[in-house]
Write a protein that holds these residues in place. Structure first.
Motif, PDB file in Angstrom:
ATOM      1  N   VAL A 164      17.721   6.509   5.135  1.00  0.00           N
ATOM      2  CA  VAL A 164      17.421   7.377   3.997  1.00  0.00           C
ATOM      3  C   VAL A 164      16.389   8.432   4.397  1.00  0.00           C
ATOM      4  N   ALA A 165      15.391   8.014   5.181  1.00  0.00           N
ATOM      5  CA  ALA A 165      14.373   8.934   5.685  1.00  0.00           C
ATOM      6  C   ALA A 165      14.384   8.889   7.211  1.00  0.00           C
ATOM      7  N   ARG A 166      14.194  10.031   7.832  1.00  0.00           N
ATOM      8  CA  ARG A 166      14.186  10.102   9.296  1.00  0.00           C
ATOM      9  C   ARG A 166      12.913  10.779   9.771  1.00  0.00           C
ATOM     10  N   PRO A 167      12.324  10.296  10.862  1.00  0.00           N
ATOM     11  CA  PRO A 167      12.702   9.086  11.596  1.00  0.00           C
ATOM     12  C   PRO A 167      12.226   7.824  10.887  1.00  0.00           C
ATOM     13  N   LEU A 168      12.773   6.698  11.274  1.00  0.00           N
ATOM     14  CA  LEU A 168      12.344   5.413  10.744  1.00  0.00           C
ATOM     15  C   LEU A 168      10.931   5.122  11.234  1.00  0.00           C
ATOM     16  N   THR A 169      10.060   4.711  10.331  1.00  0.00           N
ATOM     17  CA  THR A 169       8.695   4.347  10.717  1.00  0.00           C
ATOM     18  C   THR A 169       8.381   2.935  10.258  1.00  0.00           C
ATOM     19  N   MET A 170       7.480   2.258  10.997  1.00  0.00           N
ATOM     20  CA  MET A 170       6.988   0.925  10.652  1.00  0.00           C
ATOM     21  C   MET A 170       5.477   0.921  10.801  1.00  0.00           C
ATOM     22  N   THR A 171       4.798   0.272   9.875  1.00  0.00           N
ATOM     23  CA  THR A 171       3.339   0.199   9.911  1.00  0.00           C
ATOM     24  C   THR A 171       2.888  -1.204   9.531  1.00  0.00           C
ATOM     25  N   VAL A 172       2.018  -1.788  10.373  1.00  0.00           N
ATOM     26  CA  VAL A 172       1.402  -3.073  10.057  1.00  0.00           C
ATOM     27  C   VAL A 172       0.160  -2.791   9.218  1.00  0.00           C
ATOM     28  N   ARG A 173       0.133  -3.295   7.979  1.00  0.00           N
ATOM     29  CA  ARG A 173      -0.992  -3.036   7.081  1.00  0.00           C
ATOM     30  C   ARG A 173      -2.079  -4.093   7.299  1.00  0.00           C
ATOM     31  N   ALA A 174      -2.712  -4.022   8.462  1.00  0.00           N
ATOM     32  CA  ALA A 174      -3.752  -4.990   8.817  1.00  0.00           C
ATOM     33  C   ALA A 174      -5.050  -4.686   8.082  1.00  0.00           C
ATOM     34  N   LYS A 175      -5.887  -5.698   7.891  1.00  0.00           N
ATOM     35  CA  LYS A 175      -7.166  -5.523   7.202  1.00  0.00           C
ATOM     36  C   LYS A 175      -8.067  -4.552   7.958  1.00  0.00           C
ATOM     37  N   ALA A 176      -7.971  -4.558   9.288  1.00  0.00           N
ATOM     38  CA  ALA A 176      -8.813  -3.683  10.097  1.00  0.00           C
ATOM     39  C   ALA A 176      -8.327  -2.237  10.087  1.00  0.00           C
ATOM     40  N   GLY A 177      -7.168  -2.004   9.505  1.00  0.00           N
ATOM     41  CA  GLY A 177      -6.614  -0.658   9.459  1.00  0.00           C
ATOM     42  C   GLY A 177      -5.147  -0.672   9.833  1.00  0.00           C
ATOM     43  N   PRO A 178      -4.396   0.345   9.393  1.00  0.00           N
ATOM     44  CA  PRO A 178      -2.956   0.386   9.676  1.00  0.00           C
ATOM     45  C   PRO A 178      -2.663   0.514  11.169  1.00  0.00           C
ATOM     46  N   ILE A 179      -1.610  -0.189  11.614  1.00  0.00           N
ATOM     47  CA  ILE A 179      -1.166  -0.127  13.010  1.00  0.00           C
ATOM     48  C   ILE A 179       0.256   0.408  13.018  1.00  0.00           C
TER      49      ILE A 179
ATOM     50  N   ALA B 190       0.843  -1.193   0.000  1.00  0.00           N
ATOM     51  CA  ALA B 190       0.000   0.000   0.000  1.00  0.00           C
ATOM     52  C   ALA B 190       0.874   1.237   0.000  1.00  0.00           C
ATOM     53  N   LEU B 191       0.256   2.415  -0.114  1.00  0.00           N
ATOM     54  CA  LEU B 191       1.007   3.664  -0.165  1.00  0.00           C
ATOM     55  C   LEU B 191       1.409   4.100   1.235  1.00  0.00           C
ATOM     56  N   LEU B 192       2.465   4.907   1.326  1.00  0.00           N
ATOM     57  CA  LEU B 192       2.888   5.499   2.580  1.00  0.00           C
ATOM     58  C   LEU B 192       2.519   6.975   2.593  1.00  0.00           C
ATOM     59  N   THR B 193       2.297   7.513   3.790  1.00  0.00           N
ATOM     60  CA  THR B 193       2.081   8.938   3.942  1.00  0.00           C
ATOM     61  C   THR B 193       3.343   9.544   4.530  1.00  0.00           C
ATOM     62  N   VAL B 194       3.861  10.587   3.911  1.00  0.00           N
ATOM     63  CA  VAL B 194       5.093  11.217   4.366  1.00  0.00           C
ATOM     64  C   VAL B 194       4.760  12.608   4.871  1.00  0.00           C
ATOM     65  N   GLY B 195       5.015  12.856   6.178  1.00  0.00           N
ATOM     66  CA  GLY B 195       4.697  14.156   6.748  1.00  0.00           C
ATOM     67  C   GLY B 195       3.195  14.419   6.642  1.00  0.00           C
ATOM     68  N   PRO B 196       2.789  15.682   6.464  1.00  0.00           N
ATOM     69  CA  PRO B 196       1.367  15.990   6.398  1.00  0.00           C
ATOM     70  C   PRO B 196       0.762  15.737   5.028  1.00  0.00           C
ATOM     71  N   PHE B 197       1.592  15.336   4.063  1.00  0.00           N
ATOM     72  CA  PHE B 197       1.104  15.168   2.696  1.00  0.00           C
ATOM     73  C   PHE B 197       1.261  13.726   2.244  1.00  0.00           C
ATOM     74  N   ALA B 198       0.322  13.255   1.440  1.00  0.00           N
ATOM     75  CA  ALA B 198       0.427  11.916   0.876  1.00  0.00           C
ATOM     76  C   ALA B 198       1.568  11.887  -0.118  1.00  0.00           C
ATOM     77  N   GLY B 199       2.327  10.788  -0.089  1.00  0.00           N
ATOM     78  CA  GLY B 199       3.446  10.654  -1.007  1.00  0.00           C
ATOM     79  C   GLY B 199       2.960  10.290  -2.396  1.00  0.00           C
ATOM     80  N   PRO B 200       3.844  10.308  -3.394  1.00  0.00           N
ATOM     81  CA  PRO B 200       3.472   9.927  -4.748  1.00  0.00           C
ATOM     82  C   PRO B 200       3.164   8.441  -4.836  1.00  0.00           C
TER      83      PRO B 200
END
Length: 234
Positions: free
Chosen positions: A75-90, A18-28
């Motif tokens: 490459v990007a700071r800070p490092l982020t991790m997201t679980v792309r669960a069916k019920a929603g991102p964690i 899925a797509l990532l969101t970077v800062g307050p704006f959605a990434g490409p």
């Protein structure tokens, strides 16, 4: 003397679903394989291995899982991790040292969602290891070190599997303290006391001595150590 922390490593590089969101704006709209990611079950393998060991064989240990940026820099700071669960991102909390603790649940194991980061594919490795839990006092016997190292080596063998045949066992500890203040460790050996002083980072390196393990002298610390990392001295 060269020292090496004892950890096992796995490349963190499967594709993003899925797509990532970077800062307050959605990434490409990045291609699906541009981000470092791994299946949830792969990331909880280390936790499962650790918890499957009887409590009395790991009571001196705590599990450490962290992401190591290949080349040493994120490459990007800070490092982020997201679980792309069916019920929603964690969102997964990541420490300053890139350590993390995934939420553990049977539902997520069954679903096996992708866990994604904000780093490019192929730039991270998963490191799994242990730290040794020491008595939170300033006086205890030398054998505490030996028993901690023994449990750490046995656990690392479980993590490494067949690769253990090509690995070395830890023979040393790196004592860590809350803050760098030139802490001291005094070992009351029979043939003369040995005093070790922390370096500028607030750590003391202790190479396990078989003679002292048998003698088991008492030790005195200037303050309780936060914990210890198993290490190789060669």
């Amino acid at each position: 003397m060269k020292t090496t922390r004892l950890v096992t490593r796995r490349t963190f590089g499967a594709g993003l679903a899925a797509l990532l969101t970077v800062g307050p704006f959605a990434g490409p709209a990045w291609a699906a394989d541009e981000f470092a990611s791994l299946p949830y079950r792969t990331l909880v393998d280390g936790i499962t291995t650790f918890l499957n060991v009887p409590q009395d064989q790991r009571d001196r240990l705590a599990l450490i899982q962290s992401l190591h940026p290949d080349g040493g820099n994120l490459v990007a700071r800070p490092l982020t991790m997201t679980v792309r669960a069916k019920a929603g991102p964690i969102d997964v909390q990541v420490g300053d040292d890139n350590s993390f603790a995934l939420p553990l649940s049977d539902q997520l194991k069954d679903e096996n969602p992708t866990v994604v980061t904000n780093q490019p594919k192929g730039t991270l490795s998963l490191q799994v290891g242990v730290r040794i839990l020491l008595p939170q006092t300033t006086h205890y016997a030398y054998r505490e070190f030996a028993e901690g190292i023994s449990q750490a080596n046995a656990m690392t063998k479980r993590f490494a599997g067949m690769m253990w045949l090509f690995s070395k066992t830890a023979d040393s500890l790196i004592l860590r303290f809350h803050r760098p203040e030139r802490q001291m460790l005094r070992i009351a050996a029979a043939d003369g006391a040995l005093t070790l002083i922390a370096d500028e980072s607030g750590t003391i390196f202790v190479r396990l001595d078989k003679k002292l393990v048998e003698e088991n002298p008492m030790m005195e610390l200037s303050e309780p150590a936060l914990d210890a990392l198993p290490a190789l001295s060669r």
